[in-house]
Design an enzyme around this catalytic site. Structure first.
Site, PDB file in Angstrom:
ATOM      1  CD  GLU A 154      -2.748   1.404  -0.084  1.00  0.00           C
ATOM      2  OE1 GLU A 154      -3.463   0.684  -0.331  1.00  0.00           O
ATOM      3  OE2 GLU A 154      -2.557   2.441  -0.650  1.00  0.00           O
ATOM      4  CG  PHE A 155       2.435   2.526  -3.069  1.00  0.00           C
ATOM      5  CD1 PHE A 155       3.981   2.628  -2.686  1.00  0.00           C
ATOM      6  CD2 PHE A 155       1.997   1.455  -3.601  1.00  0.00           C
ATOM      7  CE1 PHE A 155       4.859   1.334  -3.208  1.00  0.00           C
ATOM      8  CE2 PHE A 155       2.725   0.394  -4.156  1.00  0.00           C
ATOM      9  CZ  PHE A 155       4.219   0.604  -3.781  1.00  0.00           C
ATOM     10  CD  GLU A 194      -0.683   7.281   9.194  1.00  0.00           C
ATOM     11  OE1 GLU A 194      -0.598   8.635  10.043  1.00  0.00           O
ATOM     12  OE2 GLU A 194      -0.411   6.117   9.357  1.00  0.00           O
ATOM     13  CG  ASN A 198       7.716   4.025   2.573  1.00  0.00           C
ATOM     14  OD1 ASN A 198       7.263   4.644   1.759  1.00  0.00           O
ATOM     15  ND2 ASN A 198       7.066   3.511   3.319  1.00  0.00           N
ATOM     16  CG  PHE A 218       9.170  13.713  -0.531  1.00  0.00           C
ATOM     17  CD1 PHE A 218       8.053  13.920  -0.880  1.00  0.00           C
ATOM     18  CD2 PHE A 218       9.469  13.021   0.937  1.00  0.00           C
ATOM     19  CE1 PHE A 218       6.899  13.219  -0.141  1.00  0.00           C
ATOM     20  CE2 PHE A 218       8.446  12.359   1.372  1.00  0.00           C
ATOM     21  CZ  PHE A 218       7.130  12.261   0.981  1.00  0.00           C
ATOM     22  N   GLY A 220       9.152  11.344  10.520  1.00  0.00           N
ATOM     23  CA  GLY A 220       8.911  10.341  11.520  1.00  0.00           C
ATOM     24  C   GLY A 220       7.593   9.720  10.795  1.00  0.00           C
ATOM     25  CB  CYS A 234       5.687   4.205   6.646  1.00  0.00           C
ATOM     26  SG  CYS A 234       3.790   3.769   6.992  1.00  0.00           S
ATOM     27  CE  LYS A 286       1.421  12.244   6.410  1.00  0.00           C
ATOM     28  NZ  LYS A 286       1.371  11.737   5.210  1.00  0.00           N
ATOM     29  NE  ARG A 293       1.131   4.574  14.070  1.00  0.00           N
ATOM     30  CZ  ARG A 293       0.519   3.594  13.423  1.00  0.00           C
ATOM     31  NH1 ARG A 293       0.919   2.336  13.562  1.00  0.00           N
ATOM     32  NH2 ARG A 293      -0.240   3.808  12.301  1.00  0.00           N
TER      33      ARG A 293
HETATM   34  N1  LIG Z   1      -0.021   4.146   8.127  1.00  0.00           N
HETATM   35  C1  LIG Z   1       0.404   4.289   7.115  1.00  0.00           C
HETATM   36  O1  LIG Z   1       0.466   5.277   6.218  1.00  0.00           O
HETATM   37  C2  LIG Z   1       0.794   2.868   6.014  1.00  0.00           C
HETATM   38  C3  LIG Z   1       0.904   3.106   4.375  1.00  0.00           C
HETATM   39  C4  LIG Z   1       1.471   2.017   3.811  1.00  0.00           C
HETATM   40  C5  LIG Z   1       1.665   0.755   4.363  1.00  0.00           C
HETATM   41  N2  LIG Z   1       1.372   0.727   5.729  1.00  0.00           N
HETATM   42  C6  LIG Z   1       1.768  -0.598   6.292  1.00  0.00           C
HETATM   43  O2  LIG Z   1       0.393  -1.288   6.529  1.00  0.00           O
HETATM   44  C7  LIG Z   1       0.437  -2.157   7.750  1.00  0.00           C
HETATM   45  C8  LIG Z   1      -0.694  -1.512   8.622  1.00  0.00           C
HETATM   46  O3  LIG Z   1      -0.302  -0.405   9.250  1.00  0.00           O
HETATM   47  P1  LIG Z   1      -1.259   0.567   9.807  1.00  0.00           P
HETATM   48  O4  LIG Z   1      -0.641   2.098   9.942  1.00  0.00           O
HETATM   49  O5  LIG Z   1      -2.711   0.498   9.271  1.00  0.00           O
HETATM   50  O6  LIG Z   1      -1.289  -0.200  11.458  1.00  0.00           O
HETATM   51  P2  LIG Z   1      -2.200   0.335  12.463  1.00  0.00           P
HETATM   52  O7  LIG Z   1      -1.535   0.136  13.811  1.00  0.00           O
HETATM   53  O8  LIG Z   1      -2.870   1.518  12.458  1.00  0.00           O
HETATM   54  O9  LIG Z   1      -3.404  -0.810  12.298  1.00  0.00           O
HETATM   55  C9  LIG Z   1      -3.361  -2.377  12.711  1.00  0.00           C
HETATM   56  C10 LIG Z   1      -4.404  -2.887  12.962  1.00  0.00           C
HETATM   57  O10 LIG Z   1      -4.299  -4.335  13.412  1.00  0.00           O
HETATM   58  C11 LIG Z   1      -4.936  -4.680  14.325  1.00  0.00           C
HETATM   59  N3  LIG Z   1      -4.527  -6.002  14.796  1.00  0.00           N
HETATM   60  C12 LIG Z   1      -3.475  -6.317  15.448  1.00  0.00           C
HETATM   61  N4  LIG Z   1      -3.310  -7.680  15.604  1.00  0.00           N
HETATM   62  C13 LIG Z   1      -4.629  -8.269  15.057  1.00  0.00           C
HETATM   63  C14 LIG Z   1      -5.107  -9.409  14.914  1.00  0.00           C
HETATM   64  N5  LIG Z   1      -4.386 -10.529  15.316  1.00  0.00           N
HETATM   65  N6  LIG Z   1      -6.310  -9.514  14.275  1.00  0.00           N
HETATM   66  C15 LIG Z   1      -6.862  -8.573  13.744  1.00  0.00           C
HETATM   67  N7  LIG Z   1      -6.389  -7.250  13.772  1.00  0.00           N
HETATM   68  C16 LIG Z   1      -5.418  -7.166  14.393  1.00  0.00           C
HETATM   69  C17 LIG Z   1      -4.849  -3.642  15.479  1.00  0.00           C
HETATM   70  O11 LIG Z   1      -5.699  -3.475  16.511  1.00  0.00           O
HETATM   71  C18 LIG Z   1      -5.061  -2.226  14.590  1.00  0.00           C
HETATM   72  O12 LIG Z   1      -6.335  -1.874  14.546  1.00  0.00           O
HETATM   73  C19 LIG Z   1       1.769  -1.877   8.274  1.00  0.00           C
HETATM   74  O13 LIG Z   1       2.649  -2.814   7.572  1.00  0.00           O
HETATM   75  C20 LIG Z   1       2.230  -0.465   7.554  1.00  0.00           C
HETATM   76  O14 LIG Z   1       3.952  -0.499   7.431  1.00  0.00           O
HETATM   77  C21 LIG Z   1       0.909   1.801   6.683  1.00  0.00           C
END
Ligand SMILES: NC(=O)c1ccc[n+]([C@@H]2O[C@H](COP(=O)([O-])OP(=O)(O)OC[C@H]3O[C@@H](n4cnc5c(N)ncnc54)[C@H](O)[C@@H]3O)[C@@H](O)[C@H]2O)c1
Length: 436
Positions: A149-150, A153, A209, A250, A258, A261, A322, A329
């Site tokens: 996923e790209f 936030e 990233n 950028f 921060g 990711c 940001k 985080r």
């Molecule tokens: N946040 C971003 O901007 C972003 C962008 C691209 C990719 N990613 C990647 O996507 C992934 C998720 O990131 P995020 O920011 O959405 O994380 P997050 O911490 O916001 O959400 C993760 C969710 O998973 C849930 N969870 C944990 N264990 C679980 C389980 N066993 N069963 C069901 N749910 C469970 C948590 O309660 C939480 O709600 C990561 O690998 C991250 O690197 C994040």
């Protein structure tokens, strides 16, 4: 199509909501009971621009539902997305226990063909590991696809609905067809769906990233150098950015990257390199420089107060890593707050969206203000750590009246140097001359 999303955080909730928006039926699974209850009552648990409207609309239309039961989730969807956390391990590697733990459980639960899609950011080879973890218990045919996923936030809904590209890593024609059908409505303007092998898809996300973090960090070093030689990083930035090979985006210097990711992804790629006998020298430097950059304002604050910070009160505008998010985080603001508290400073903070998360972390170690101006009342200085739009054109007369000293340490270069000179405010920013 029937879709299940496992992990309803920033990525999972946006993915689920946007897939419901194109007519799919979506069931979101999360282990967090409180979060699921909140969503079942129709409340969005995170701040993400425009998400609430789509969220409400799709719940009303019965296309978006929530559960804590993985069993229900696995039996519901033809496609099961994993949008689970992959946080940093003690040694910098991506912790795959959430992803592989859920994969093992899925193996026990699947009763018919499913496409399992990994949306979490994971090291090369994880799709294979997920396959093995499911296969250990599964008695049925399934495919595992890498679909990094790209989204950003703050712009997550816009990015999901109009992605610049979609990356699908798979060697199964059947799964590729299913994924293309799902994503075609999002690329009607012609942006590509890039199909590749699983490993290349996994690495594409880390490479993107790590490159962006490197670009920011390079600019931060140029800014630090500007300060030493009397150049102005804003002019250098524009001069560089007009070269189309470099690009304008950028290139803004600041107090480091921060978020959830960049920090962990750069470290995870570096660690993957190490594990395969490759030393990513450039990433090593990026990690080091960024660590220093996050607190680069502190020596400047100390210099202004002649190393006498104890008992001073400092206001901070911006806590989120940001603007347009409540995510704190790895936010540079937290590193600044820790340094200030260590030096005996009283901190008063304001952020439009992130104060409750910081309050949960710090309790009454710092105080919070309802408005950006009330944070300044009787404070000895202002530090700006997030570039929220509301900070861009403040009433400087009010700022000067409220602060004990007319001094701003700006980690995001929000103001024009000449304006600050005219206002008579001591203004310390990044990579530009100090005024007054
Ligand atoms: N946040 C971003 O901007 C972003 C962008 C691209 C990719 N990613 C990647 O996507 C992934 C998720 O990131 P995020 O920011 O959405 O994380 P997050 O911490 O916001 O959400 C993760 C969710 O998973 C849930 N969870 C944990 N264990 C679980 C389980 N066993 N069963 C069901 N749910 C469970 C948590 O309660 C939480 O709600 C990561 O690998 C991250 O690197 C994040």
């Amino acid at each position: 199509m029937k879709i299940t999303i496992v992990g309803t955080g920033y990525v999972g909730l946006v993915t689920g909501t946007c897939l419901a928006e194109t007519g799919n039926e979506v069931l979101c699974v999360d282990i967090d009971v409180q979060k699921v209850a909140m969503m079942q009552q129709g409340n969005v648990p995170i701040y993400e621009s425009h998400l609430d409207v789509l969220f409400q609309r799709n719940i009303k239309a019965n296309r978006l539902k929530f559960t804590t039961s993985l069993e229900k989730g696995v039996s519901f969807g033809d496609i099961v997305f994993l949008a689970l956390p992959t946080p940093e391990d003690e040694d910098g590697a991506a912790d795959l226990s959430y992803v592989l733990g859920v994969a093992e459980q899925i193996g026990r639960l699947i009763a018919d063909y499913k496409v399992i899609v990994d949306k979490s950011t994971v090291p090369v080879g994880t799709t294979e590991s997920v396959k093995r973890a499911i296969a250990k218990n599964a008695k049925i045919d399934f495919d595992v696809v890498s679909n990094p996923e790209f989204l950003r936030e703050g712009f997550a809904v816009e990015d999901f609905l109009k992605p610049e590209r979609i990356v699908i890593g798979s060697s199964s024609d059947r799964a590729i067809e299913v994924m293309k059908k799902l994503y075609n409505p999002f690329v009607r303007s012609g942006n590509p769906i890039l199909v590749m092998d699983e490993k290349s898809a996994e690495l594409t996300k880390y490479a993107a990233n790590a490159f962006l973090a490197t670009k920011i960090t390079f600019m931060n070093e140029i800014a630090n150098f500007c300060e030493r030689v009397g150049a102005d990083v804003d002019k250098v930035r524009i001069g560089m950015g007009t070269d189309s090979r470099i690009g304008k985006r950028f290139l803004f210097p600041g107090i480091g990257y921060g978020g959830s990711c960049f920090p962990k992804d750069v470290k995870a790629l570096h660690k993957s390199g190490k594990d395969s006998g490759y030393n990513f020298e450039i990433l090593n430097a990026v990690i080091k420089v960024n660590n220093v950059q996050k607190t680069i304002l502190i020596p400047k604050v100390e210099a202004y107060f002649e190393n006498d910070l104890k008992g001073k009160t400092i206001a901070i505008w911006g806590l989120a890593f940001k603007p347009e998010t409540d995510d704190i985080r790895e936010a540079p603001a937290l590193y600044i707050i820790n340094e200030l508290l260590n030096k005996g400073v009283k901190v008063v903070a304001f952020d439009p969206e992130a104060m409750s998360s910081v309050q949960r972390k710090y309790g009454n170690k710092i105080s919070f203000s309802d408005t950006m101006y009330s944070a300044l009342d009787n404070a000895d200085a202002l530090i700006i750590s997030t570039e929220w739009s509301i900070f861009r054109t403040p009433n400087f007369n009010k700022v000067k009246k409220l602060l004990n000293n007319a001094v701003i340490f700006d980690g995001r270069n929000l103001y024009d140097i000449n304006d600050m000179e005219k206002e008579g405010i001591t203004y310390v920013s990044i990579g530009r001359k100090e005024v007054n």
